[in-house]
Design a protein around this motif. Sequence first.
Motif, mmCIF file in Angstrom:
data_model
loop_
_atom_site.group_PDB
_atom_site.id
_atom_site.type_symbol
_atom_site.label_atom_id
_atom_site.label_comp_id
_atom_site.label_asym_id
_atom_site.label_seq_id
_atom_site.Cartn_x
_atom_site.Cartn_y
_atom_site.Cartn_z
ATOM 1 N N SER A 5 30.546 20.865 -8.836
ATOM 2 C CA SER A 5 30.077 20.278 -7.582
ATOM 3 C C SER A 5 31.008 20.760 -6.473
ATOM 4 C CB SER A 5 30.082 18.741 -7.649
ATOM 5 O OG SER A 5 29.505 18.190 -6.475
ATOM 6 N N ALA A 29 25.663 23.600 2.505
ATOM 7 C CA ALA A 29 25.108 22.857 1.354
ATOM 8 C C ALA A 29 23.965 23.644 0.714
ATOM 9 C CB ALA A 29 24.615 21.490 1.820
ATOM 10 N N LYS A 60 21.030 15.295 2.698
ATOM 11 C CA LYS A 60 20.315 14.695 1.556
ATOM 12 C C LYS A 60 18.965 15.358 1.249
ATOM 13 C CE LYS A 60 19.306 11.677 -1.717
ATOM 14 N NZ LYS A 60 17.944 12.095 -2.097
ATOM 15 N N ILE A 63 19.185 18.630 -0.891
ATOM 16 C CA ILE A 63 19.892 18.694 -2.169
ATOM 17 C C ILE A 63 18.879 18.888 -3.292
ATOM 18 C CG2 ILE A 63 21.369 17.472 -3.818
ATOM 19 C CD1 ILE A 63 22.909 18.245 -1.342
ATOM 20 N N PHE A 67 23.754 15.165 -5.501
ATOM 21 C CA PHE A 67 24.480 14.766 -4.304
ATOM 22 C C PHE A 67 25.506 13.707 -4.700
ATOM 23 C CE2 PHE A 67 25.650 14.927 -0.165
ATOM 24 C CZ PHE A 67 25.038 14.119 0.766
ATOM 25 N N ALA A 86 22.170 8.485 -3.000
ATOM 26 C CA ALA A 86 22.886 9.613 -3.619
ATOM 27 C C ALA A 86 22.636 9.609 -5.114
ATOM 28 C CB ALA A 86 24.375 9.463 -3.342
#
Length: 238
Positions: A5, A29, A60, A63, A67, A86
């Motif tokens: 990550s 991201a 968000k 992703i 996340f 998340a």
Amino acid sequence: MTRLSVNINKIATLRNSRGGHMPSVLDAAINCQKFGAEGITVHPRPDERHITRQDVYDIKPHISTEFNIEGYPSEAFIQLVLDVKADQVTLVPDQPGQLTSDHGWDTITNHDFLVDVIGRFKAAGIRTSIFVDPDLKQIEGASRVGTDRIELYTEPYATLYPIDADKAVEPFVKAAELAHEFNLGINAGHDLSLKNLKFLIDKIPYIDEVSIGHALIADALYLGLRNTIHEYLDCIRP
Ligand SMILES: CC(=O)[C@@H](O)[C@H](O)COP(=O)(O)O
Ligand SMILES: NCC(=O)COP(=O)(O)O
């Protein structure tokens, strides 16, 4: 298999230094995932020195991996994580003015608080992880608060590694073995780098996730983000 990550806090640090939108945290991201990252980690600190609350909302929807949001579980932080739902929340015992995260929870004195907070996230279907030192008493305390995972705070490992790798990793192996016995998932992070990552994974192959930011973003200044992520993945899966 250990997942990588990528923590993009430091992209936001650079962006905020000029008060604009460059480099784009959202682009980072998106691209980190395109280059092979298996998760994105952010730590929206109360002073928004790097990742802002708005960043969390902006990222968000983009992703496609996982996340992971890190932070101290203030009510505002709890509501933010619940709001964006998340995939994972990593609770750290940081005070607002701390330079960086530099210790794990006292899972014994904070037992009731952690049980309550963890219960709220689990009720929302969010995986929980708590930041801990490789202290066997704290690992045992972590097994009693209902968390899905622990995150081993690896700065002491990274600091001692260049001097004595075996001595550096020993407490982390013991902590991971005990956590494994308690059926806790095991994450690891802080100051992991291309220098020390492979040795840690070799010694603790059942780590679920490493979250890496500072060194990875620094390496990307010279190697480029795509090559850097590939090099970190090669340390995990040679
Ligand atoms: C919890 C941890 O060890 C790091 O993810 C931390 O989020 C780093 O924070 P800074 O990027 O603000 O140093
Ligand atoms: N949880 C550790 C993390 O997300 C990144 O830590 P660092 O690599 O920036 O030290």
